[in-house]
Design an enzyme around this catalytic site. Structure first.
Site, short mmCIF file in Angstrom:
data_model
loop_
_atom_site.label_atom_id
_atom_site.label_comp_id
_atom_site.label_asym_id
_atom_site.label_seq_id
_atom_site.Cartn_x
_atom_site.Cartn_y
_atom_site.Cartn_z
N VAL A 1 5.41 -20.69 51.49
CA VAL A 1 5.98 -21.89 50.84
C VAL A 1 7.72 -21.56 49.68
CG1 VAL A 1 5.80 -23.97 49.67
CG2 VAL A 1 4.34 -23.58 50.72
N LYS B 1 6.47 -7.82 44.73
CA LYS B 1 7.01 -8.38 46.00
C LYS B 1 8.85 -8.33 46.01
CE LYS B 1 4.59 -11.84 47.14
NZ LYS B 1 4.04 -13.22 46.31
N THR C 1 0.55 -27.42 46.42
CA THR C 1 -0.37 -28.47 47.36
C THR C 1 -1.36 -28.87 46.23
OG1 THR C 1 -0.28 -27.89 49.12
CG2 THR C 1 -1.84 -29.50 48.24
N PHE D 1 5.52 -29.93 54.40
CA PHE D 1 4.90 -29.84 55.48
C PHE D 1 4.69 -28.64 56.16
CE2 PHE D 1 5.15 -33.79 53.61
CZ PHE D 1 4.18 -34.40 53.50
N ARG E 1 4.82 -25.51 58.93
CA ARG E 1 3.09 -24.95 59.63
C ARG E 1 3.83 -23.59 59.69
NH1 ARG E 1 3.58 -27.37 64.57
NH2 ARG E 1 5.82 -27.56 64.55
N LYS F 1 0.64 -35.51 50.63
CA LYS F 1 0.32 -34.55 51.58
C LYS F 1 -1.25 -34.03 51.00
CE LYS F 1 0.64 -29.74 51.62
NZ LYS F 1 0.66 -29.14 53.61
N LEU G 1 -6.14 -32.64 68.69
CA LEU G 1 -6.97 -32.76 69.26
C LEU G 1 -7.77 -31.57 70.02
CD1 LEU G 1 -6.39 -36.69 70.10
CD2 LEU G 1 -7.98 -35.59 68.75
N GLY H 1 -12.24 -26.49 69.50
CA GLY H 1 -12.17 -24.88 68.88
C GLY H 1 -12.68 -24.35 67.49
N CYS I 1 -20.89 -20.01 51.98
CA CYS I 1 -22.27 -20.62 51.63
C CYS I 1 -22.46 -18.88 50.23
CB CYS I 1 -23.81 -20.53 52.41
SG CYS I 1 -22.58 -22.01 52.73
#
Length: 785
Positions: free
Chosen positions: A12, A36, A122, A152, A154, A205, A251, A254, A261
């Site tokens: 981000v 970095k 976030t 936002f 992607r 968000k 929608l 997949g 767990c």
């Protein structure tokens, strides 16, 4: 032109910095990771994102974009400071905000004038208030306004999303500061939403991410029904998406979005009303009833205390693949899935991210007592201890053999060896130390199937010490180390469940015992050796050794010139000890795995007192935790998480159905990254699917246009192909894992001709079933046959 400091050179932060520089601003990026920054100074981007490397190079060469590891080079003179650091799954709350808090503190330390601080990470609502507090506390001379501006972006289309956003959301308590941030985005000519306070912007968000997850889980649920009624889930989604009220996005049925767990044999201390018991997770799940209150021993990361906290969900899912056994100093071990999160000194980390440099918390001096039992009949006690009457044989001191008590109570006890209990003076006079010493002695004699009686967990501390003393009298020993003044108190048991209970009882009296697992000569069972060392700890357990030996032990301890600090753990506060990770052992696993959700603390204390974190996906879990924090139970969010948990293993089920056996089969994975146009492998389904297949004996190949090198570091045992055609050659099946566009345009005739068996499991539904079958493939999609 504005001067902007961006804190964080991650996905981000770097995208935001490069795009703001491209809009004409003077931007400097600060990150404490020197490696970095060195890459960026050489115009190299540390991750893959289409177009970003070119954007960084262009703006760096024009000197609109600079990089540094020093806040002193970035903050003084800046008009904006944008916080874009990592917020991993929460340590004691909705998210781990330690990096955000650290960034805010460093900003405050280097402010030389008024500043607008922008939260772009976030973060949950109320984080802005925390950042404001840090800024005021660390720098009261200069005014800083905090504004929320959630991202936002992607992965794979981040530059497009920044330059052509659906909307820009800005919110702050100070309207002028929010409008100033909005001006940074005016050149984009996009809709700008300025919220009346910072909380609303922060909430946008989280609500957006949770809603998208709900859509994914919903269509996956529909897909499962479609397979059973011979409907096509892709066409169902298409028909739904044409409704303008619903829309077509997210929608696509997949393989889900994550999960983590523990092995079902790992234990937790649970409380149901006044009753407390030590139970394996599998049993907790089997008996879980959402309408019946259930609490579990938990640890609070904020203050390091331990106590019972409510459980809102207990879940189970099938898992096949490579599990990890996390081993620590002092012998604590836990078996979990690779993506299970742990609380560490450096924030929350997934199991597969742990190294020998990490420290994990143990709960000690735990507050486990419920309402004390006022009366405890001997016969009830024998039942609690799972003892037969004939098993109770004691030889007490002569002083307790005489007296009125035996004559008065003899008629009430009519079993073969009642005199033995009477002589101990522990009949129906209520629960007391002599009785629990008998129980402890009996546990030492039974050993193999022994466990701590449930009733003990609600008893007073002196009764717990009495059981430990009885047990040590029957099975324990003490010795001097190399005949010197250092003393070791130890015992051994072949009962894993008893060893777990003893470790927890010792922790309740403030002792961190070590445990070693091994086998003695000619033994066919593991022995769990418990050892107490260190002068301070041995002094706490003098009542565990015979009274005649205590002066010798006391004298030995007094002879020590100095008391050496413990080497296997570090005490921190009254309720916490930290132990270092010493090894991470992969092991093949096939079976059910389990998880708990504990709102508020988001931790539970498991086997041997080791603390572990909750198990649910980050953003949805964070919003659910936030709701619980304000006394609201989010039923829909919990349903979303439950539906998602089993989705990934559907691919394995389909492969088994088509190939009959996975052993020795060659299976190729088309795509490794979690989504196309990125090399990001966080929560990537390919990792779990590959590990399951490898554990089942399959030969697994992988190909991805961008994520090959990153995957090699995680799974070097995979065979890596140079392209899709090499992947398919001689394969028994291909699995579409990532919907890269190039996979839609393969020469499928060539693919089929090179495969040993033309089987394709399409985890992303990118192909048309009828066309695949016409080409001669055995084809399975998700929600379509």
């Amino acid at each position: 032109m504005s001067r902007v400091a961006v804190i964080g050179a991650g996905y981000v932060g770097l995208t935001t910095a490069a795009c703001l520089a491209d809009l004409g601003n003077d931007v400097v990026v600060v990150d404490v990771n020197r490696a970095k920054i060195e890459l960026l100074l050489n115009h190299q981007v540390p991750f893959y994102e289409p177009g970003l490397a070119e954007l960084v190079q262009r703006n760096a060469e024009s000197r609109r974009l600079r990089f540094t590891t020093s806040y002193a080079d970035a903050i003084p003179g800046a008009e904006y400071a944008i916080i874009a650091v990592s917020t991993p799954e929460g340590e004691g709350g909705e998210a781990d905000l330690s990096y955000v808090e650290s960034a805010a503190g460093s900003i405050a330390d280097h402010m030389t004038g008024p500043l607008v601080v922008v939260n772009k990470s976030t973060v949950p609502p109320l984080t802005g208030d925390m950042v404001s507090e840090v800024l005021k506390r660390r720098n009261s001379k200069h005014l800083a306004h905090v504004v929320s501006n959630p991202e936002f972006l992607r992965e794979g289309s981040a530059i497009q999303d920044f330059m052509h956003p659906d909307r820009v959301v800005v919110g702050g308590h100070d309207r002028e500061a929010a409008e100033k941030v909005a001006k940074l985005y005016e050149p984009l000519e996009a809709p700008i939403v300025i919220t009346p306070n910072i909380y609303t912007a922060e909430m946008v968000k989280y609500a957006s991410n949770a809603f998208l997850a709900a859509r994914i889980s919903f269509i996956n649920e529909i897909a499962r029904i479609c397979e059973r009624v011979d409907a096509d889930a892709k066409l169902v989604a298409e028909g739904m998406g044409l409704d303008k009220r619903i829309g077509p996005h997210y929608l696509d049925a997949g393989i889900g979005y994550g999960g983590s767990c523990l092995d079902g044999e790992e234990t937790v201390l649970v409380r149901r009303g006044p009753h407390v018991s030590l139970e394996p997770l599998a049993r907790v799940f089997a008996s879980f009833d959402r309408t019946a209150p259930l609490e579990v021993l938990s640890w609070r990361p904020d203050d390091g205390t331990a106590g019972f906290a409510a459980v809102s969900a207990a879940t189970m899912r099938p898992f096949e693949g490579e599990a990890l056994e996390i081993r620590t100093k002092m012998g604590r071990r836990i078996v979990c899935t690779p993506d299970h999160p742990f609380v560490t000194r450096d924030g929350v980390k997934l199991a597969r991210e742990l190294t020998v440099a990490d420290w994990l918390p143990l709960a000690v001096d735990a507050l486990t007592a419920a309402v004390p039992v006022e009366t405890f009949e001997t016969l009830d006690g024998l039942t609690a201890a799972e003892l037969e009457r004939s098993q109770v044989i004691v030889r007490p001191a002569s002083a307790v053999l005489a007296g009125v008590q035996a004559k008065e109570l003899r008629p009430r006890l009519a079993f073969a060896r009642s005199h033995d209990v009477l002589r101990a003076g522990v009949t129906n006079v209520g629960s007391n130390p002599p009785f629990w010493r008998i129980v402890g002695l009996s546990l030492a004699q039974r050993d193999v199937d022994a466990r701590i009686p449930d009733q003990l967990w609600t008893e007073r501390l002196e009764h717990k010490r009495a059981l430990l003393a009885g047990y040590w009298h029957g099975d324990g020993s003490w010795s001097l180390v190399a005949h010197g003044p250092s003393v070791i108190v130890e015992c051994g048991t072949t009962s894993r469940e008893l060893a777990d209970g003893l470790l927890r009882l010792l922790a309740e009296i403030g002792v961190v015992a070590s445990m070693r697992v091994g086998r003695t000569a000619k033994s066919t069972r593991d022995t769990f050796w418990l050892r107490i060392s260190g002068a301070d700890q041995v002094e706490r357990v003098l009542d565990l050794v015979p009274e005649r030996d205590r002066p010798t032990i006391t004298a030995s301890i007094a002879a020590q010139r100095k008391r050496i600090a413990p080497t296997g753990y570090r005490r921190e506060g009254p309720n916490t000890a930290w132990v270092r990770v010493v090894d991470i052992q992969p092991q093949a696993y096939s079976g059910a795995v389990y998880s708990l959700e504990v709102p508020g603390t988001h931790t539970f204390v498991t086997t041997g007192g080791l603390v572990t974190h909750n198990c649910f996906p980050k953003d949805v879990k964070a919003l659910a935790a936030l709701a619980e924090r304000f006394d609201y139970h989010p039923e829909l969010l919990h349903a979303v998480m439950a539906i998602n948990r089993d989705q990934r293993m559907l691919v394995i089920d389909k492969l088994r159905d088509l190939l009959e056996s996975l052993n020795d089969k060659v299976i190729g994975l088309l795509g490794l990254a979690f989504k196309p146009n990125t090399d990001d492998l966080r929560e990537a389904p390919s990792i779990d699917i590959a590990k399951v297949l490898l554990a089942a004996g399959a030969r697994v190949r992988g190909y991805d246009p961008a994520a090959m090198e990153r995957m090699r570091a995680i799974l070097p045992e995979l065979e890596y192909a140079k392209d899709s055609y090499e992947l398919a050659a001689g394969a028994d099946a291909l699995v579409v894992v990532t919907e890269w566009n190039e996979f839609r345009h393969l020469d499928l005739g060539r693919i089929k001709a090179s495969m040993r068996r033309p089987v394709i499991v399409d985890g992303r539904n990118i192909y048309v079933p009828a066309e695949m079958r016409e080409l001669g493939f055995t084809y399975r999609g998700v929600g379509r046959e």
